[in-house]
Design a protein around this motif. Structure first.
Motif, PDB file in Angstrom:
ATOM      1  N   TYR A  65     -31.484 -11.021 -36.632  1.00 25.57           N
ATOM      2  CA  TYR A  65     -30.615 -10.172 -37.441  1.00 25.57           C
ATOM      3  C   TYR A  65     -29.235  -9.968 -36.832  1.00 25.57           C
ATOM      4  CZ  TYR A  65     -34.699 -10.118 -40.026  1.00 25.57           C
ATOM      5  OH  TYR A  65     -35.756 -10.589 -40.737  1.00 25.57           O
ATOM      6  N   THR A  66     -28.945 -10.737 -35.771  1.00 20.22           N
ATOM      7  CA  THR A  66     -27.600 -10.679 -35.216  1.00 20.22           C
ATOM      8  C   THR A  66     -26.900 -12.037 -35.296  1.00 20.22           C
ATOM      9  OG1 THR A  66     -28.617 -10.932 -33.042  1.00 20.22           O
ATOM     10  CG2 THR A  66     -27.967  -8.717 -33.673  1.00 20.22           C
ATOM     11  N   CYS A  67     -27.669 -13.112 -35.503  1.00 23.59           N
ATOM     12  CA  CYS A  67     -27.068 -14.447 -35.625  1.00 23.59           C
ATOM     13  C   CYS A  67     -27.533 -15.101 -36.923  1.00 23.59           C
ATOM     14  CB  CYS A  67     -27.506 -15.354 -34.480  1.00 23.59           C
ATOM     15  SG  CYS A  67     -27.151 -14.732 -32.848  1.00 23.59           S
ATOM     16  N   SER A  68     -26.611 -15.349 -37.820  1.00 25.49           N
ATOM     17  CA  SER A  68     -26.985 -15.967 -39.092  1.00 25.49           C
ATOM     18  C   SER A  68     -26.264 -17.276 -39.362  1.00 25.49           C
ATOM     19  CB  SER A  68     -26.694 -15.011 -40.248  1.00 25.49           C
ATOM     20  OG  SER A  68     -27.566 -13.905 -40.186  1.00 25.49           O
ATOM     21  N   THR A  69     -25.027 -17.387 -38.878  1.00 25.36           N
ATOM     22  CA  THR A  69     -24.274 -18.609 -39.176  1.00 25.36           C
ATOM     23  C   THR A  69     -24.604 -19.697 -38.151  1.00 25.36           C
ATOM     24  OG1 THR A  69     -22.424 -18.025 -37.762  1.00 25.36           O
ATOM     25  CG2 THR A  69     -22.363 -17.185 -40.020  1.00 25.36           C
ATOM     26  N   ALA A  70     -24.321 -20.929 -38.509  1.00 27.96           N
ATOM     27  CA  ALA A  70     -24.611 -22.058 -37.623  1.00 27.96           C
ATOM     28  C   ALA A  70     -23.924 -21.884 -36.270  1.00 27.96           C
ATOM     29  CB  ALA A  70     -24.178 -23.360 -38.294  1.00 27.96           C
ATOM     30  N   GLU A  71     -22.684 -21.403 -36.289  1.00 24.73           N
ATOM     31  CA  GLU A  71     -21.953 -21.246 -35.027  1.00 24.73           C
ATOM     32  C   GLU A  71     -22.606 -20.190 -34.130  1.00 24.73           C
ATOM     33  OE1 GLU A  71     -19.543 -23.217 -33.774  1.00 24.73           O
ATOM     34  OE2 GLU A  71     -20.057 -24.372 -35.565  1.00 24.73           O
ATOM     35  N   GLU A  72     -23.119 -19.125 -34.752  1.00 22.43           N
ATOM     36  CA  GLU A  72     -23.800 -18.084 -33.971  1.00 22.43           C
ATOM     37  C   GLU A  72     -25.133 -18.593 -33.427  1.00 22.43           C
ATOM     38  OE1 GLU A  72     -22.369 -13.991 -36.274  1.00 22.43           O
ATOM     39  OE2 GLU A  72     -23.969 -15.176 -37.143  1.00 22.43           O
ATOM     40  N   VAL A  73     -25.758 -19.479 -34.176  1.00 19.15           N
ATOM     41  CA  VAL A  73     -27.095 -19.977 -33.831  1.00 19.15           C
ATOM     42  C   VAL A  73     -27.057 -20.994 -32.699  1.00 19.15           C
ATOM     43  CG1 VAL A  73     -29.003 -21.395 -34.710  1.00 19.15           C
ATOM     44  CG2 VAL A  73     -28.083 -19.528 -36.130  1.00 19.15           C
ATOM     45  N   LYS A  74     -26.060 -21.883 -32.731  1.00 23.17           N
ATOM     46  CA  LYS A  74     -26.018 -23.037 -31.805  1.00 23.17           C
ATOM     47  C   LYS A  74     -26.334 -22.722 -30.333  1.00 23.17           C
ATOM     48  CE  LYS A  74     -22.565 -26.138 -33.866  1.00 23.17           C
ATOM     49  NZ  LYS A  74     -21.170 -26.471 -33.645  1.00 23.17           N
TER      50      LYS A  74
END
Lengths: 420, 161
Positions: free
Chosen positions: B22-31
């Motif tokens: 619930y703090t990382c949703s976009t691809a850039e946040e996930v990588k």
């Protein structure tokens, strides 16, 4: 040739006379469950929603439960975005922080009904098989597309038939039964398949069936479903759903199955799933004595009144071991209210339990009971994956409410038959 | 091109820890968190064109889209596994991440083997040995060809007017 439950439901939903396993059908689900992840879902389709709106105001059931109440600014902002969306698009079914774990709420509020098709952006959406619904998990993008167009595709699954005989012998419970089955079938043994429960299901309450169906995904199943019977009807009536609101479905007697298994419930024993896989199941006797730091009683798997009562019966007038933190996580406000009224919560708190807000709590490792490196938690939840409770150097063991209560009492994994 | 090889039952917590959901949703946040609890080297060293190879039941566990977004964003050419968990499988279709179910190819792989793919032809070559995998059904190819599920859904909305 006869059809399975999955074939009949999907044929009906697709407007076809019959379907066969492997066939792809277009279906308009009756409901779409989303939770805190609604914020991320609507974030994908902001412009589309502005242009087209949602396809149906009664499609979505939205429950804030995963990090509830919010743990930080980011999760709070997500919740705020969901509330704004609900108001703007006049979503019919919204349940804010504190109502309960989404799966419990969907069933308790009468959204999951026999013969209906539900999808949810959560893997434990399979829980509603407890009330004879066809329900399964999807990803966030699919939930977003459903909000816009209201239709999706399903591949008709082949089905495993599990016939139950005999009766569970308390303190052995439905959790021990489903863990035993998952240990046999394996974590991926029912992937892409449906699981039907047949036989002597009448002694299993809706709560028992919920625990069993909830864990269908832990063997990879698309759905895990029980027949509609007097137990189902009585439950639905009790939550205010009229019999005319649904049309149950069940498999034909000559339906074809890919695999058939039989379990004598009278022979099931207390079991524990060891780290870090749900199918790593051992009889409790083989792991007795392993020390625990935390005991989690609750979640969508085992946070209902019968679960809390079973634990309270074991803990009544006693105290949990000083080395154990007992966390009590009722599945919903309704459960909490009943457990307050009948003294169950008083018993659990007097025994040393810490009462958490209704919701997902520490199950997914976001807050409220995260583990430290080297710690061990015995939990009534459904997953013991490495890192699941927020720390990859911690261990999670899964068991029934009875085994968790007995173990909390002793500070180590304990056979509930020895203290009950 | 590197092959990142893992075992059976690689679950969604190994692919992307639940504590970040619930703090990382976009691809850039996930990588940066991809495969964090499975292989701490992966996120720093993975390169476009690499292949992830694993055993049975890859992606089991949660309905967690982030690992699919992340693997697609870092340019993974394909995930090749013995089998896939169904929610993960659907998520990959919806994002256009190529999944190849080829248990024979996985069984044949040895450390350092060269792996090449021809997704259109349905063939995978492992250490010089060629294996085939079945093509996607037309209903699914339509989603892929539209550029993922959301574009496919938008096409339907436009058609409805």
């Amino acid at each position: 040739m006869g059809m399975t439950f999955a074939q009949k439901v999907l044929a009906r939903a697709a407007g076809l006379d019959s379907v066969v396993p492997g066939q792809i059908v277009a279906v308009k689900p009756d409901h779409l469950l989303t939770h805190d992840n609604t914020a991320a879902i609507i974030g994908k389709i902001g412009d589309d929603l502005g242009k087209h709106g949602v396809v149906r105001k009664d499609l979505s059931v939205i429950v804030l439960d995963h990090v509830a109440p919010a743990a930080n600014e980011k999760t709070a902002t997500g919740h705020a975005q969901v509330r704004e969306f609900v108001a703007k698009h006049e979503i019919d079914n919204f349940y804010d922080v504190g109502v309960g774990v989404c799966h419990q709420v969907v069933v308790e509020k009468g959204h999951a009904l026999p013969g209906k098709v539900l999808v949810g952006s959560d893997s434990h959406t399979c829980s509603y098989g407890a009330v004879n619904a066809f329900s399964t998990g999807v990803d966030r993008t699919e939930a977003a597309a459903l909000m816009l167009v209201g239709e999706t595709w399903f591949k008709v699954p082949p089905t495993i038939k599990i016939t139950l005989t005999g009766e569970l012998k308390p303190p052995v419970s439905a959790k021990d039964l489903i863990l035993t089955i998952i240990g046999d079938i394996s974590a991926g043994g029912a992937t892409y398949q449906a699981v039907e429960f047949h036989g002597n299901v009448a002694p299993l309450s809706i709560e028992d069936r919920f625990t069993i169906a909830n864990m269908g995904i832990e063997m990879g199943a698309k759905i895990a479903v029980f027949p509609f019977d007097e137990v189902t009807e009585a439950y639905l009536t009790s939550v205010g759903v009229d019999r005319s609101a649904y049309e149950p479905v069940w498999a034909d007697s000559d339906a074809q199955y890919v695999r058939e298994l039989t379990y004598d419930m009278g022979a099931i024993e207390p079991v524990v799933a060891l780290p870090h896989k749900v199918d790593n199941v051992k009889p409790v006797g083989e792991v007795e004595g392993i020390e625990i730091n935390q005991a989690l009683l609750g979640t969508c798997t085992n946070g209902r009144l019968s679960d809390l009562r079973a634990a309270a019966k074991i803990l009544d007038g006693k105290s949990v071991d000083s080395s154990v933190r007992l966390l009590v996580l009722p599945a919903s406000r309704e459960v909490l209210e009943e457990a307050l009224a009948d003294g169950t919560i008083k018993t659990l708190v007097a025994a040393g339990g810490v009462l958490l807000p209704t919701g997902c709590g520490p199950c997914l490792g976001a807050h409220q009971g995260v583990l430290a490196p080297g710690e061990r938690c015995l939990s009534t939840a459904n997953r013991n994956f490495k890192g699941r409770m927020g720390c990859k150097e911690a261990e999670i063991y899964l068991a029934s409410p009875e085994t968790v209560a007995a173990s909390a009492l002793k500070g180590k994994v304990t056979d509930p038959r020895k203290v009950a | 091109m590197r092959v990142w090889k893992y075992g059976d039952d690689i679950n969604t917590d190994m692919l992307f820890p639940g504590k970040y959901t619930y703090t990382c949703s976009t691809a850039e946040e996930v990588k940066p968190h991809l495969l964090e609890d499975l292989d701490p080297e992966f996120a720093g060293k993975v390169q476009a064109g690499d292949i992830v190879m694993a055993g049975e039941n890859f992606g089991c566990g949660s309905s967690r889209e982030q690992p699919v977004l992340g693997l697609k964003a870092v340019g993974i050419a394909a995930v090749v596994a013995g089998s896939f968990a169904r929610i993960f499988y659907r998520a990959a279709i919806n994002q256009g991440l190529v999944l190849i179910e080829a248990p024979d190819a996985v069984a044949a792989y040895g450390d350092g083997d060269e792996v090449t793919l021809d997704v259109e032809a349905g063939t995978i070559s492992v250490g010089g040995k060629e294996f085939t995998f079945p093509p996607l059904p037309p209903e699914i190819l339509a989603i892929r060809d539209a550029g993922g599920l959301l574009n496919y859904a938008r096409g339907k909305l436009e058609a409805r007017g």
